[in-house]
Design a protein around this motif. Sequence first.
Motif, short mmCIF file in Angstrom:
data_model
loop_
_atom_site.label_atom_id
_atom_site.label_comp_id
_atom_site.label_asym_id
_atom_site.label_seq_id
_atom_site.Cartn_x
_atom_site.Cartn_y
_atom_site.Cartn_z
N CYS A 68 0.87 -1.25 0.01
CA CYS A 68 0.13 0.04 0.10
C CYS A 68 0.88 1.35 -0.11
CB CYS A 68 -0.71 0.06 1.33
SG CYS A 68 -1.87 1.55 1.34
N LEU A 79 -2.76 3.90 -3.27
CA LEU A 79 -2.45 2.85 -4.26
C LEU A 79 -2.22 1.42 -3.63
CD1 LEU A 79 -1.08 5.27 -6.78
CD2 LEU A 79 -3.50 4.65 -6.62
N TYR A 80 -2.59 0.61 -4.23
CA TYR A 80 -2.05 -1.04 -3.85
C TYR A 80 -1.77 -1.54 -5.06
CZ TYR A 80 -5.22 0.04 -0.03
OH TYR A 80 -5.76 0.63 1.46
N ALA A 149 -3.94 8.31 -10.98
CA ALA A 149 -4.79 8.87 -9.74
C ALA A 149 -4.75 10.16 -9.49
CB ALA A 149 -4.16 8.09 -8.68
N ASN A 172 -3.26 -4.83 -11.09
CA ASN A 172 -3.17 -3.51 -10.17
C ASN A 172 -4.01 -2.53 -10.67
OD1 ASN A 172 -1.23 -4.55 -8.44
ND2 ASN A 172 0.30 -4.12 -10.03
N ASN A 176 -7.05 -0.48 -8.16
CA ASN A 176 -7.17 0.90 -7.98
C ASN A 176 -8.24 1.70 -8.87
OD1 ASN A 176 -4.69 1.01 -5.78
ND2 ASN A 176 -3.99 -0.26 -7.71
N ALA A 179 -9.61 5.03 -7.80
CA ALA A 179 -8.91 6.10 -7.61
C ALA A 179 -8.57 6.99 -8.76
CB ALA A 179 -7.56 5.55 -7.02
#
Length: 304
Positions: A68, A79-80, A149, A172, A176, A179
């Motif tokens: 994270c 954001l992950y 993002a 990914n 996200n 976002a």
Amino acid sequence: METGAGTSAKASTLRWKILRQALLRKPNADEQSAIGVERITRKTTQGFNLIPSHLVDGSTRSTDATVCYTLPIDSAPKLYVTQRVVDRAKLSDFEICNEYNIDNTGLVCQWPSEEALAYFCLQNADMFRSKRVIELGSGYGLAGLVIAAVTEASEVVISDGNPQVVDYIQRNIDANSKAFGGTKVKAMMLHWNQKDISNISNTFDLIVASDCTFFKEFHNDLAQIVKFLLEKVRPSEAIFFSPKRGDSLDKFLEKVKESSLCFSVRENYDAEIWKRHNQLMNGDGSWPSYEKDHCYPLLVRIML
């Protein structure tokens, strides 16, 4: 008389020992210590530490883990990023490298130059607003995700030539998606020398890339795909974050010049990145093998 790995053994010799063990079996901690991994490896778990991050509790399953990232600006989303965490290379990885004529570095880790690029994009968000952006050789795609993002870019394409890496990029992006607001984001399989580039149907205002100039055998293809993309829309430019790594960056810039492209190189381009670099140069123990030539990314801007 034999020399110990921690004394005068050459770094290249130690790296070959690590490669041998990585292929044959997973070394134990004592073996790794004897080889002197931390002294010679360019891989780091911390890097420049520009964007706070932590391992998500319970996310480590099998070969993957999720990190994270807490972006250091007000109201920014977390954001992950899921990435592979195995310490041993798989023979299937090398088979894929041979099949696609690519390297395997995108799977190894989140490289520090990618973090520096992501931080630079974060601090220069206006540069990307309402722009169409493509990231080349993105690895797990941190910079592309940051652009999507926080910058209000109209579109972000995160590309890599390794199909395994592209699978992670897509995961990914999916993780996200909330976002990104109104920014269109997609993953793309893009090999720099592929003949059919009809999958690049859009034109891009900005190209970004990090640590993509190490392998000299890919220099010409990389320069040519950059030229192709820059020619599709004007004005446009490419922003590369690349360490010198001996003469590899200089050799790439020779190919850029041969392609009738212009470029500029800056060493001190961001106060915080420069500060972290100087701390590491002055003995910060968080990155034991830190060397300016191999680790500190220069800012290269390329244009027609």
